[in-house]
Scaffold this motif. Structure first.
Motif, PDB file in Angstrom:
ATOM      1  N   ALA A  53       0.821  -1.210   0.000  1.00  0.00           N
ATOM      2  CA  ALA A  53       0.000   0.000   0.000  1.00  0.00           C
ATOM      3  C   ALA A  53       0.857   1.263   0.000  1.00  0.00           C
ATOM      4  O   ALA A  53       0.458   2.293  -0.556  1.00  0.00           O
ATOM      5  CB  ALA A  53      -0.936  -0.009   1.202  1.00  0.00           C
ATOM      6  N   ALA A  54       2.014   1.199   0.623  1.00  0.00           N
ATOM      7  CA  ALA A  54       2.873   2.381   0.722  1.00  0.00           C
ATOM      8  C   ALA A  54       4.168   2.235  -0.070  1.00  0.00           C
ATOM      9  O   ALA A  54       5.050   3.090   0.017  1.00  0.00           O
ATOM     10  CB  ALA A  54       3.192   2.671   2.192  1.00  0.00           C
ATOM     11  N   THR A  55       4.290   1.161  -0.840  1.00  0.00           N
ATOM     12  CA  THR A  55       5.529   0.889  -1.577  1.00  0.00           C
ATOM     13  C   THR A  55       5.205   0.481  -3.008  1.00  0.00           C
ATOM     14  O   THR A  55       4.329  -0.352  -3.226  1.00  0.00           O
ATOM     15  CB  THR A  55       6.336  -0.239  -0.906  1.00  0.00           C
ATOM     16  N   ALA A  56       5.909   1.053  -3.950  1.00  0.00           N
ATOM     17  CA  ALA A  56       5.667   0.740  -5.357  1.00  0.00           C
ATOM     18  C   ALA A  56       6.213  -0.640  -5.713  1.00  0.00           C
ATOM     19  O   ALA A  56       7.231  -1.077  -5.176  1.00  0.00           O
ATOM     20  CB  ALA A  56       6.318   1.800  -6.241  1.00  0.00           C
ATOM     21  N   ARG A  57       5.501  -1.341  -6.608  1.00  0.00           N
ATOM     22  CA  ARG A  57       6.043  -2.582  -7.163  1.00  0.00           C
ATOM     23  C   ARG A  57       7.231  -2.263  -8.064  1.00  0.00           C
ATOM     24  O   ARG A  57       7.251  -1.227  -8.735  1.00  0.00           O
ATOM     25  CB  ARG A  57       4.986  -3.312  -8.006  1.00  0.00           C
ATOM     26  N   THR A  58       8.195  -3.161  -8.112  1.00  0.00           N
ATOM     27  CA  THR A  58       9.342  -2.986  -8.996  1.00  0.00           C
ATOM     28  C   THR A  58       9.656  -4.294  -9.716  1.00  0.00           C
ATOM     29  O   THR A  58       9.503  -5.379  -9.160  1.00  0.00           O
ATOM     30  CB  THR A  58      10.595  -2.526  -8.237  1.00  0.00           C
TER      31      THR A  58
END
Length: 318
Positions: free
Chosen positions: A137-142
């Motif tokens: 929720a607070a971290t982008a997928r990479t």
């Protein structure tokens, strides 16, 4: 001789003189993205499989012997996460209306600019040392990047120490760690190419930064290019090397502005692609004030169909 009393140095209300063109030499080449196959993703976790034949061995059966079937190895599942890349712009109504240098519409100019920037950002994500991550929720997928994917066929540059290249393990791509950097020698490149060839790959593209390309150009395997001249005509001196001939094939040397100096990638183009969950798209953002908002985005991931088809030399760039 008398000097005219009215000079530009003391005059005022003189109109500004702008050439009505904006000059931008920012590079937009994306060699890895251009080389990779285009694919389609249908989920944020994109999956595929790889397999390998059993190693060749002595095989002689007795006449009339009973068959004895054994369990066969199953294909291995690999995956990578899609990454959202985005650029936004918000141009006020006033800025869009005023007379500007080099463009009529600021929103159109910035949107075109963002499209080029986004393509470069995708190239950067594809070739760097980025790890894969499911995000939250607070971290982008990479996505896991190409340098990170190559683990089994990673060759440490001669004279360097330290550094790790785990590649794809346990369902995720781990970012490599750097050791001491040293200049790549030709034996390092040959050793890496051999690793990929032994596994069945054809690493016909060697991709590298400018620092490593300068070292590479001095290798003896580089194909020499001649310019025939006649009479007193001056000869052209060509210092760049585009083709490398090794015991394992003919390889094209490709410069990449976004690669790190710490790795040289030996790539088999047949086994690399980019899968798009959402292609490059322009989004009209809802109007919330006296301005116009636009976004350019895409969502994609790197597909390394079989990591064993590729290789790399790491701890380079010294």
């Amino acid at each position: 001789m008398a000097i005219a009393p009215n000079l530009t140095y003391s005059g005022n209300k003189i109109a500004e003189d702008f050439h009505n063109t904006i000059y931008d030499i920012s590079p937009t080449d994306t060699p890895f993205l251009s080389m990779a196959k285009r694919m389609k993703a249908s989920n944020t976790l994109h999956q595929w499989t790889k397999d390998a034949l059993t190693a060749a061995a002595a095989n002689a059966a007795k006449e009339g012997d009973d068959f004895d079937p054994t369990a066969r190895a199953q294909p291995t599942t690999l995956n990578n996460y899609t990454q959202i890349l985005r650029k936004d712009v918000n141009v006020s109504g006033t800025f869009e209306a005023v007379n500007k240098v080099g463009r009529k519409s600021e929103i159109a100019y910035q949107t075109a600019r963002m499209s080029k920037e986004l393509k470069r950002d995708l190239e950067y994500a594809l070739v760097r040392n980025q790890a894969s991550s499911a995000g939250g929720a607070a971290t982008a997928r990479t996505m896991g990047s190409m340098e990170s994917w190559i683990g089994g066929n990673a060759y440490r540059a001669s004279g360097s120490t330290g550094g790790t290249s785990s590649g794809y393990t346990g369902g995720v791509v781990t970012a490599p760690t750097d050791g001491t950097a040293t200049a790549m020698v030709e034996a390092d490149l040959k050793a890496a190419l051999q690793l990929a060839w032994t596994d069945g790959g054809d690493p016909s593209v060697i991709m590298m930064s400018a620092t490593n390309k300068a070292e590479f150009s001095g290798f003896t395997g580089v194909a020499t290019r001649f310019n025939d001249v006649k009479g007193a005509t001056s000869a052209n001196i060509i210092a760049s090397a585009d083709v490398y001939v090794s015991d394992f094939g003919v390889h094209k040397a490709v410069l990449n502005r976004y690669m790190r100096d710490q790795a040289v990638l030996c790539i088999d183009p047949e086994y690399v692609g980019v899968a798009f969950l959402r292609p490059f798209t322009r989004v009209d953002i809802a109007k919330t004030g006296d301005g116009e908002k636009k976004a350019i985005l895409c969502e994609a991931t790197l597909v390394v169909q079989n990591p064993d088809a590729h290789a790399k030399v790491y701890n380079t760039g010294g």
